[in-house]
Each structure stands twice: as structure tokens, then as C-alpha cells.
Design a protein around this motif. Structure first.
Motif, PDB file in Angstrom:
ATOM      1  N   THR A  40       0.837  -1.201   0.000  1.00  9.64           N
ATOM      2  CA  THR A  40       0.000   0.000   0.000  1.00  9.64           C
ATOM      3  C   THR A  40       0.868   1.246   0.000  1.00  9.64           C
ATOM      4  N   VAL A  42       0.407   5.391   0.623  1.00  7.48           N
ATOM      5  CA  VAL A  42      -0.501   6.393   1.184  1.00  7.48           C
ATOM      6  C   VAL A  42      -0.157   7.748   0.583  1.00  7.48           C
ATOM      7  N   ASN A 171     -13.057   3.416  -4.092  1.00 14.73           N
ATOM      8  CA  ASN A 171     -14.062   3.477  -3.024  1.00 14.73           C
ATOM      9  C   ASN A 171     -13.919   4.823  -2.301  1.00 14.73           C
ATOM     10  N   TYR A 180     -12.349  11.027   1.205  1.00 16.44           N
ATOM     11  CA  TYR A 180     -11.235  10.080   1.226  1.00 16.44           C
ATOM     12  C   TYR A 180     -11.398   9.093   0.077  1.00 16.44           C
ATOM     13  N   GLU A 182     -10.098   5.026  -1.036  1.00 13.89           N
ATOM     14  CA  GLU A 182      -9.370   3.755  -0.953  1.00 13.89           C
ATOM     15  C   GLU A 182      -9.429   3.142  -2.355  1.00 13.89           C
ATOM     16  N   TYR A 184      -8.000   0.210  -5.241  1.00 12.25           N
ATOM     17  CA  TYR A 184      -7.560  -1.185  -5.232  1.00 12.25           C
ATOM     18  C   TYR A 184      -7.083  -1.596  -6.617  1.00 12.25           C
ATOM     19  N   THR A 201      -4.456   7.883  -8.786  1.00 11.53           N
ATOM     20  CA  THR A 201      -5.160   7.781  -7.506  1.00 11.53           C
ATOM     21  C   THR A 201      -5.279   9.150  -6.858  1.00 11.53           C
ATOM     22  N   ARG A 218      -7.099  12.113   2.180  1.00  5.64           N
ATOM     23  CA  ARG A 218      -6.049  11.102   2.008  1.00  5.64           C
ATOM     24  C   ARG A 218      -6.527   9.999   1.083  1.00  5.64           C
ATOM     25  N   ALA A 219      -5.636   9.548   0.216  1.00 13.38           N
ATOM     26  CA  ALA A 219      -5.921   8.420  -0.671  1.00 13.38           C
ATOM     27  C   ALA A 219      -4.908   7.323  -0.399  1.00 13.38           C
ATOM     28  N   ARG A 220      -5.369   6.098  -0.473  1.00 13.24           N
ATOM     29  CA  ARG A 220      -4.468   4.953  -0.332  1.00 13.24           C
ATOM     30  C   ARG A 220      -4.670   4.015  -1.515  1.00 13.24           C
ATOM     31  N   HIS A 222      -4.014   0.334  -2.686  1.00 10.91           N
ATOM     32  CA  HIS A 222      -3.699  -1.022  -2.223  1.00 10.91           C
ATOM     33  C   HIS A 222      -3.439  -1.905  -3.438  1.00 10.91           C
TER      34      HIS A 222
END
Length: 291
Positions: A40, A42, A171, A180, A182, A184, A201, A218-220, A222
Motif C-alpha cells: 500500500t 498512502v 471506493n 477520502y 481507498e 484497489y 489515484t 487522504r488516498a491509499r 492497495h
């Protein structure tokens, strides 16, 4: 929580893949890879920086153009190229399985890929859902049903497209006026694709926040299978030997005239979208592309 500079995260995982990656043969490309499962990155979209890399010069225009092409639901490599993303020519015209697929409409056709699926997601029993419109409208109204998801993943449609999506699900989540993300990704080509996907992203969250008048936080991203191809090993070692330049104050400039999904659909070029502050970097490295 302090977020490590995105390039340092990127290089740390690259080093881990090279030192500890599992070696296996990739059946689609016929090239061996080193891979790690489950990584991941961040991204602090609120405070920056925009996630470019400095250990090699990398494109900033084409990742934005490609993602806007997904948002528009494009299905043709030439249309992606007109926006500024020529990367789809290879998948459209050089992938053996797609060239032999009877649904392929001819040169430059990509079929039902990415946004073409998300903008027209089939409903059992008939009809379609425009996932992008649904989420923009919900977030604008301060709604979050814990399912504000744009997905390009539809196994029942894989045979209709040139390539299964790699970055497959976005998501979004709303807390008050803070947005925010998330994201994938099933498969991450660390040398080439991940450099693009990190930018996309960040772009997805900042642009969605702009469209809905929210604050990007914040974006992550994965990633399940993070890999480097064998014909990229030597070049990756060269890149890892370079000292990153972390003084670039990179920022994303959004086109102020693109304020709705209708504006995205009408978009003919990405001239109004820019990345500033990407001024210092090492020379480009031409990694081979595994199609």
C-alpha cells in the motif's frame, strides 16, 4: 499521522521487490517476474506533494489524460491518444488473444474496458447504471451509503475487452465535508504502471472533491501483486542507485471549466489540467513494456 513522501514509499517497495520478490513466470507475457503480495502507498492529497518521481523523468500529462479517458468511458486507442494518452495502442493492436477475439471491431478497438464498463454497468434483468454519475450526485448531496464505489471489474465482460482492469476499484468515503479514497489494484507493474497509477489515484480524489465541492484528504492505493519484469531488473537497479530529489513542490492544477460529468463527457483535450513544480529529476529510463 505523518505520511512519508510518495517517492520514498515507491522506492522502498521497489527495493523490497528486487531483494525479496518471489520469482515466477507470467503466463500472459511469457516473461518472468519478481513479485510481492499486498503493498500500500498512502498519498496526502490535502497537503501534497503530487506523486511524481525524480529518480527518472516520468510523464505527467498521459496519466491524467488516460484517467479522464476512463471517466469518459472511451473504448478506442485513438480516442485515448487524442486526449494525450497513447498507451492503449499496444493493448488494442499487439495483444495476441485480443487480436484473435471475434468481438474486436478492428484497428485501435479496445472493447469494453475500464470506464466503458463503469459508465454503463449492466443491471440484472435489464438496464445500466452510470457509477460515476451516481457517486458525484451522492457526494454533492452529502450522501455516503458506504458503497460509493466506481468499479471497472466485471468478470462477465472480460471477453469483451482487450485487457482486464489493473486499477479496478475506487471506493470514496465522506466524513463531513472531507473526502477520502481507498483504491484497489490487482496487478502493479512497478517500473512503469505504478508510476502512472499513483498519479491517477491522487488525481481521482482531488478531482472528485473539486466536482463535489468537498475537501480532498487522504488516498491509499492497495496493490495485490506488485511485480517487476525480468527484462526490467537491470534498469530498476540503475534507478534505485539514484538519489531521489525531494525538493520538487509538485501540485495538480485542475481545469476550472470542467465542473460536471457533462463537462467531462464533452472534453476534447486535457490542456486545462497541469502538474506544476516537476522541475528536478534524473534522466528518463526507457523500461520495456510487457504487452
Amino acid at each position: 499521522m505523518t505520511v512519508l513522501h510518495p517517492e520514498l514509499q515507491y522506492l522502498e517497495i521497489a527495493r523490497d521487490i528486487m531483494d525479496n520478490g518471489h520469482i515466477s513466470l507470467n503466463e500472459r507475457t511469457g516473461i518472468r517476474t519478481k513479485s510481492l503480495i499486498g503493498r500500500t502507498v498512502v498519498l496526502d492529497v490535502e497537503n501534497g506533494p503530487y506523486p511524481t518521481i525524480s529518480t527518472r523523468k516520468a510523464p505527467t500529462r498521459s496519466p491524467i489524460a488516460e484517467f479522464l479517458g476512463y471517466m469518459k468511458g472511451l473504448t478506442n486507442a485513438e480516442d485515448f491518444a487524442k486526449l494525450g494518452a497513447p498507451t492503449w495502442y499496444a493493448n488494442a493492436n499487439e495483444t495476441k488473444a485480443w487480436l484473435e477475439n471475434p468481438v474486436r471491431k478492428g484497428e485501435n478497438d479496445c472493447g469494453q474496458i475500464y470506464g466503458a464498463v463503469a459508465r454503463n454497468f449492466p443491471v440484472v434483468g435489464g438496464g445500466k447504471i452510470d457509477l460515476l454519475n451516481k457517486i458525484v450526485n451522492n457526494i454533492k448531496q452529502n450522501l455516503d451509503d458506504r458503497g460509493e464505489i466506481i468499479t471497472y471489474w466485471h468478470p462477465g465482460m472480460f471477453h469483451l475487452g482487450a485487457l482486464r482492469p489493473c486499477l479496478h476499484t475506487l471506493n470514496f468515503a465522506l466524513q463531513g465535508d472531507d473526502l477520502y479514497l481507498e483504491a484497489y489494484q490487482r496487478s502493479a507493474d512497478w517500473a512503469i504502471g505504478t508510476v502512472t497509477n499513483l498519479q491517477q489515484t491522487h488525481f481521482a480524489l482531488e478531482f472528485m472533491a473539486f466536482l463535489t465541492n468537498k475537501n480532498p484528504k487522504r488516498a491509499r492505493l492497495h496493490m495485490t501483486n506488485a511485480h517487476i519484469y525480468e527484462n526490467q531488473f537491470e534498469l530498476m537497479e540503475e534507478q534505485l542507485s539514484r538519489e531521489p530529489i525531494l525538493t520538487n513542490n509538485t501540485k495538480l492544477i485542475l481545469d476550472p471549466n470542467v465542473k460536471s460529468v457533462a463537462d467531462i463527457d464533452a472534453l476534447q483535450n486535457v490542456d486545462g489540467f497541469k502538474v506544476t513544480g516537476y522541475d528536478n529529476y534524473h534522466p528518463a529510463i526507457k523500461y520495456p513494456f510487457a504487452s
